[in-house]
Design a protein around this motif. Structure first.
Motif, PDB file in Angstrom:
ATOM      1  N   PRO A  89       0.815  -1.224   0.000  1.00  0.00           N
ATOM      2  CA  PRO A  89       0.000   0.000   0.000  1.00  0.00           C
ATOM      3  C   PRO A  89       0.848   1.273   0.000  1.00  0.00           C
ATOM      4  O   PRO A  89       0.443   2.287  -0.569  1.00  0.00           O
ATOM      5  CB  PRO A  89      -0.855  -0.122   1.262  1.00  0.00           C
ATOM      6  N   ALA A  90       2.027   1.226   0.596  1.00  0.00           N
ATOM      7  CA  ALA A  90       2.890   2.412   0.614  1.00  0.00           C
ATOM      8  C   ALA A  90       3.371   2.773  -0.789  1.00  0.00           C
ATOM      9  O   ALA A  90       3.646   3.940  -1.072  1.00  0.00           O
ATOM     10  CB  ALA A  90       4.084   2.189   1.535  1.00  0.00           C
ATOM     11  N   THR A  91       3.451   1.768  -1.667  1.00  0.00           N
ATOM     12  CA  THR A  91       3.918   2.013  -3.033  1.00  0.00           C
ATOM     13  C   THR A  91       2.776   1.999  -4.049  1.00  0.00           C
ATOM     14  O   THR A  91       3.021   1.945  -5.247  1.00  0.00           O
ATOM     15  CB  THR A  91       4.989   0.976  -3.433  1.00  0.00           C
ATOM     16  N   GLY A  92       1.544   2.010  -3.553  1.00  0.00           N
ATOM     17  CA  GLY A  92       0.394   2.084  -4.442  1.00  0.00           C
ATOM     18  C   GLY A  92      -0.041   0.760  -5.050  1.00  0.00           C
ATOM     19  O   GLY A  92      -0.832   0.731  -5.985  1.00  0.00           O
ATOM     20  N   GLN A  93       0.452  -0.339  -4.498  1.00  0.00           N
ATOM     21  CA  GLN A  93       0.062  -1.658  -4.985  1.00  0.00           C
ATOM     22  C   GLN A  93      -1.027  -2.240  -4.088  1.00  0.00           C
ATOM     23  O   GLN A  93      -1.227  -1.795  -2.966  1.00  0.00           O
ATOM     24  CB  GLN A  93       1.275  -2.599  -4.998  1.00  0.00           C
ATOM     25  N   LYS A  94      -1.706  -3.262  -4.589  1.00  0.00           N
ATOM     26  CA  LYS A  94      -2.740  -3.923  -3.790  1.00  0.00           C
ATOM     27  C   LYS A  94      -2.102  -4.687  -2.636  1.00  0.00           C
ATOM     28  O   LYS A  94      -0.976  -5.183  -2.752  1.00  0.00           O
ATOM     29  CB  LYS A  94      -3.539  -4.905  -4.649  1.00  0.00           C
ATOM     30  N   MET A  95      -2.874  -4.808  -1.567  1.00  0.00           N
ATOM     31  CA  MET A  95      -2.436  -5.623  -0.426  1.00  0.00           C
ATOM     32  C   MET A  95      -2.260  -7.059  -0.903  1.00  0.00           C
ATOM     33  O   MET A  95      -2.965  -7.512  -1.799  1.00  0.00           O
ATOM     34  CB  MET A  95      -3.491  -5.617   0.687  1.00  0.00           C
ATOM     35  N   PRO A  96      -1.331  -7.801  -0.296  1.00  0.00           N
ATOM     36  CA  PRO A  96      -1.210  -9.220  -0.641  1.00  0.00           C
ATOM     37  C   PRO A  96      -2.540  -9.947  -0.399  1.00  0.00           C
ATOM     38  O   PRO A  96      -3.288  -9.579   0.503  1.00  0.00           O
ATOM     39  CB  PRO A  96      -0.136  -9.724   0.325  1.00  0.00           C
ATOM     40  N   THR A  97      -2.784 -10.951  -1.202  1.00  0.00           N
ATOM     41  CA  THR A  97      -4.056 -11.672  -1.081  1.00  0.00           C
ATOM     42  C   THR A  97      -3.931 -12.971  -0.293  1.00  0.00           C
ATOM     43  O   THR A  97      -4.929 -13.551   0.082  1.00  0.00           O
ATOM     44  CB  THR A  97      -4.629 -12.001  -2.475  1.00  0.00           C
ATOM     45  N   GLU A  98      -2.711 -13.418  -0.077  1.00  0.00           N
ATOM     46  CA  GLU A  98      -2.532 -14.623   0.734  1.00  0.00           C
ATOM     47  C   GLU A  98      -1.479 -14.382   1.796  1.00  0.00           C
ATOM     48  O   GLU A  98      -0.646 -13.489   1.671  1.00  0.00           O
ATOM     49  CB  GLU A  98      -2.195 -15.839  -0.139  1.00  0.00           C
ATOM     50  N   GLU A  99      -1.531 -15.207   2.840  1.00  0.00           N
ATOM     51  CA  GLU A  99      -0.677 -14.955   3.997  1.00  0.00           C
ATOM     52  C   GLU A  99       0.800 -15.254   3.748  1.00  0.00           C
ATOM     53  O   GLU A  99       1.650 -14.433   4.031  1.00  0.00           O
ATOM     54  CB  GLU A  99      -1.164 -15.758   5.202  1.00  0.00           C
ATOM     55  N   ASP A 100       1.149 -16.393   3.274  1.00  0.00           N
ATOM     56  CA  ASP A 100       2.559 -16.781   3.133  1.00  0.00           C
ATOM     57  C   ASP A 100       2.839 -17.322   1.737  1.00  0.00           C
ATOM     58  O   ASP A 100       3.113 -18.518   1.572  1.00  0.00           O
ATOM     59  CB  ASP A 100       2.938 -17.830   4.182  1.00  0.00           C
TER      60      ASP A 100
END
Length: 186
Positions: A89-100
């Protein structure tokens, strides 16, 4: 002999006061800027986890204290994958969708070390790019359905990495090893 003891006692009681007076004459160091404070903490926990990743014996990378727990390798990857919950999010990308996502991809020690380094370098670059004003920007945390400042989100991930650092210290100790941070400094 008693005179020497008395003189030494007086000198020992006066020296701290003299040192305090000297310190008062120097201006205090300025506080770190908000982004520099975040960056310093980010880099410090990153340094500790990178040192562990590089130091822990590769033949023990799959060690688990109990079968249901993460291995040493999986702990490192989890902490590093989690960094992207700030960096993206700091670089304007989507949050990861999976944990690991990396745990089934990165198996060797060299792959893990490279990824740990990259995840902390990416976060540090994002903090530097955002600067002080960027650390106050807010985003919506999709997992908590709340607004959060980027600086606060970074601190949450720093704390998260610190928790995993503590767990990895135990992995060292139960294997009869001393973590790099606990060794005497040269």
């Amino acid at each position: 002999m008693m005179l020497c003891g008395a003189v030494l006692s007086v000198a020992m009681s006066v020296l701290p006061a003299v040192a305090q007076e000297a310190a008062k004459k120097e201006a205090p160091k300025p506080a770190a800027s908000p982004s520099q404070a975040v960056l310093d903490q980010w880099n410090d926990i990153g340094r500790k986890l990178i040192a562990m990743a590089e130091d822990f014996p590769e033949d023990k990378y799959e060690y688990k204290p109990k079968p249901e727990q993460r291995s040493f390798r999986e702990q490192l990857l989890h902490a590093s994958d989690s960094n992207y919950f700030f960096t993206n999010p700091a670089t304007g990308q989507k949050m990861p969708t999976e944990e690991d996502p990396s745990k089934n991809k990165l198996k060797s020690k060299s792959e893990v070390v490279a990824f740990v380094k990259k995840s902390f370098a990416d976060g540090a670059a994002a903090i530097k790019a955002k600067g002080d004003s960027g650390m106050s920007e807010t985003i919506v945390d999709p997992y908590g359905n709340r607004q959060v400042r980027l600086g606060d989100l970074a601190y949450e991930l720093i704390e998260h990495s610190g928790e995993h650092y503590g767990q990895l210290v135990v992995y060292y100790r139960v294997n009869g090893l001393v973590p790099p941070e606990s060794r005497p400094k040269k």
